[in-house]
Design an enzyme around this catalytic site. Structure first.
Site, PDB file in Angstrom:
ATOM      1  CB  SER A 108       8.072   2.050   0.921  1.00 42.87           C
ATOM      2  OG  SER A 108       7.963   1.283  -0.271  1.00 42.87           O
ATOM      3  CE1 TYR A 144       2.813   2.696   0.986  1.00 45.93           C
ATOM      4  CE2 TYR A 144       4.266   2.302  -0.872  1.00 45.93           C
ATOM      5  CZ  TYR A 144       3.887   2.033   0.431  1.00 45.93           C
ATOM      6  OH  TYR A 144       4.576   1.102   1.159  1.00 45.93           O
TER       7      TYR A 144
HETATM    8  P1  NAP Z   1      -0.532  -4.562   5.730  1.00 49.44           P
HETATM    9  O1  NAP Z   1      -0.352  -6.043   5.710  1.00 49.44           O
HETATM   10  O2  NAP Z   1      -1.503  -3.951   4.780  1.00 49.44           O
HETATM   11  O3  NAP Z   1      -0.911  -4.145   7.231  1.00 49.44           O
HETATM   12  C1  NAP Z   1      -1.222  -2.819   7.526  1.00 49.44           C
HETATM   13  C2  NAP Z   1      -1.417  -2.664   9.019  1.00 49.44           C
HETATM   14  O4  NAP Z   1      -1.621  -1.280   9.295  1.00 49.44           O
HETATM   15  C3  NAP Z   1      -2.624  -3.394   9.569  1.00 49.44           C
HETATM   16  O5  NAP Z   1      -2.268  -3.869  10.853  1.00 49.44           O
HETATM   17  C4  NAP Z   1      -3.693  -2.314   9.665  1.00 49.44           C
HETATM   18  O6  NAP Z   1      -4.661  -2.550  10.683  1.00 49.44           O
HETATM   19  C5  NAP Z   1      -2.843  -1.130  10.042  1.00 49.44           C
HETATM   20  N1  NAP Z   1      -3.408   0.174   9.718  1.00 49.44           N
HETATM   21  C6  NAP Z   1      -3.783   0.652   8.512  1.00 49.44           C
HETATM   22  N2  NAP Z   1      -4.221   1.919   8.637  1.00 49.44           N
HETATM   23  C7  NAP Z   1      -4.119   2.244   9.949  1.00 49.44           C
HETATM   24  C8  NAP Z   1      -4.423   3.397  10.703  1.00 49.44           C
HETATM   25  N3  NAP Z   1      -4.926   4.502  10.128  1.00 49.44           N
HETATM   26  N4  NAP Z   1      -4.197   3.375  12.034  1.00 49.44           N
HETATM   27  C9  NAP Z   1      -3.690   2.265  12.627  1.00 49.44           C
HETATM   28  N5  NAP Z   1      -3.369   1.144  11.968  1.00 49.44           N
HETATM   29  C10 NAP Z   1      -3.600   1.140  10.647  1.00 49.44           C
HETATM   30  O7  NAP Z   1       0.840  -3.804   5.496  1.00 49.44           O
HETATM   31  P2  NAP Z   1       2.377  -4.301   5.436  1.00 49.44           P
HETATM   32  O8  NAP Z   1       2.642  -4.747   4.053  1.00 49.44           O
HETATM   33  O9  NAP Z   1       2.692  -5.158   6.588  1.00 49.44           O
HETATM   34  O10 NAP Z   1       3.091  -2.889   5.586  1.00 49.44           O
HETATM   35  C11 NAP Z   1       3.572  -2.378   6.815  1.00 49.44           C
HETATM   36  C12 NAP Z   1       4.420  -1.172   6.514  1.00 49.44           C
HETATM   37  O11 NAP Z   1       5.460  -1.557   5.619  1.00 49.44           O
HETATM   38  C13 NAP Z   1       3.665  -0.031   5.820  1.00 49.44           C
HETATM   39  O12 NAP Z   1       4.123   1.209   6.303  1.00 49.44           O
HETATM   40  C14 NAP Z   1       4.052  -0.202   4.364  1.00 49.44           C
HETATM   41  O13 NAP Z   1       3.981   1.014   3.657  1.00 49.44           O
HETATM   42  C15 NAP Z   1       5.473  -0.694   4.506  1.00 49.44           C
HETATM   43  N6  NAP Z   1       5.964  -1.403   3.320  1.00 49.44           N
HETATM   44  C16 NAP Z   1       5.402  -2.580   2.917  1.00 49.44           C
HETATM   45  C17 NAP Z   1       5.893  -3.201   1.778  1.00 49.44           C
HETATM   46  C18 NAP Z   1       5.346  -4.506   1.241  1.00 49.44           C
HETATM   47  O14 NAP Z   1       5.791  -4.943   0.178  1.00 49.44           O
HETATM   48  N7  NAP Z   1       4.410  -5.136   1.921  1.00 49.44           N
HETATM   49  C19 NAP Z   1       6.936  -2.614   1.059  1.00 49.44           C
HETATM   50  C20 NAP Z   1       7.458  -1.417   1.500  1.00 49.44           C
HETATM   51  C21 NAP Z   1       6.972  -0.825   2.636  1.00 49.44           C
HETATM   52  P3  NAP Z   1      -6.008  -3.420  10.407  1.00 49.44           P
HETATM   53  O15 NAP Z   1      -5.566  -4.849  10.217  1.00 49.44           O
HETATM   54  O16 NAP Z   1      -6.835  -3.258  11.619  1.00 49.44           O
HETATM   55  O17 NAP Z   1      -6.629  -2.851   9.165  1.00 49.44           O
END
Ligand code: NAP
Length: 248
Positions: A143, A157
């Protein structure tokens, strides 16, 4: 073609977009999720309706036994693993450090750091040429928070993502001669449900005027970079992390 990829946290957001894009490119997809089996199954259905192959895999990446069992299921039902996208990540309610508890910090680190290590370990065991593997590629989703620090929001985080960047560097060197490339992406301000976990679903719009490109990003834009890093087009790239945060 037998290009099997495991994507953790693929039921929604960036993981889902990556699963759909890689399926279009001919990969067979392990769709890991934690709770939302319906959403994971929808991703699988969307892929199979388009003629692809995918398998929903429930497992908590922070739990060692569940991770081992997930990889064994993947071996048995999809075949030889060639790629891993470590993407499952969590954050909690925005707060300053005064409100952080050991329980919360440990939960963040268990999923965002231990989970990535465990999945890398299982992938390397299968891919490394010294174990008779055919090599492969890993992308760790970090991130922009690792660089920016997330002050007043979630420093726990941000610190977990700093650890992810160091994992990418160290592991890339450790397995470079074993046919495995390890790279990262550092997204920032992407439209997903993750911001609701921090208590502010509209966070991306709130901060967009402070982003040099004046807008948030779409999951698809992150998926494109992940797909490139996994592909043969990036065959001489390892230990690199691509920033996807609109210039922030
Ligand atoms: P998200 O929409 O919140 O989705 C999170 C996903 O992770 C869901 O599929 C969830 O499954 C799964 N998950 C959570 N805890 C888990 C665990 N312990 N074991 C297995 N699966 C788990 O997140 P996102 O925004 O797409 O983010 C994806 C990645 O990108 C993350 O690493 C995040 O830190 C990174 N990121 C995101 C952003 C942003 O702005 N969105 C920015 C920087 C980095 P369930 O649906 O079953 O709960």
């Amino acid at each position: 073609m037998n290009n099997v990829v495991l994507i953790t946290g693929a039921s929604r957001g960036i993981g889902r977009a990556t699963a759909l894009l890689l399926a279009e490119k001919g990969y067979q997809i392990g769709v890991n999720y934690l709770n939302d089996s319906r959403a994971a199954q929808e991703v699988v259905s969307e892929i199979t309706h388009r003629g692809g192959r995918a398998l929903a895999l429930q497992a908590d990446v922070a739990d060692e036994q569940q991770v081992v069992a997930m990889f064994e299921r993947l071996d048995a039902q999809l075949g030889v693993l060639r790629a891993l996208v470590n993407n499952a990540g969590i954050l909690f309610q925005q707060s300053t450090i005064e409100q952080l508890t050991a329980e919360r910090i440990n939960r963040v680190l268990a999923t965002n750091v231990t989970g990535y290590f465990l999945c890398c370990r299982e992938a390397v065991k299968r891919m490394a040429t010294r174990h008779g593997g055919q090599g492969g590629a890993i992308v760790n989703v970090s991130s922009a928070a690792a660089r920016l620090g997330s002050a007043g929001e979630y420093v726990d985080y941000a610190a977990s993502k700093g650890a992810v960047d160091t994992l990418t560097t160290g592991l890339s060197l450790e397995v470079a001669a074993q046919g495995i490339r390890v790279n990262g992406v550092r997204p920032g301000f992407i439209y997903t449900d993750m911001h609701a976990s921090g208590g502010e679903p509209g966070r991306v719009d709130r901060v967009s005027s402070a982003i040099p490109m004046q807008r948030g990003g779409q999951p698809q834009e992150v998926a494109e970079a992940i797909a490139w890093l996994l592909s043969d087009a990036a065959s001489y790239v390892t230990g690199s992390t691509i920033d996807l945060a609109g210039g922030k």
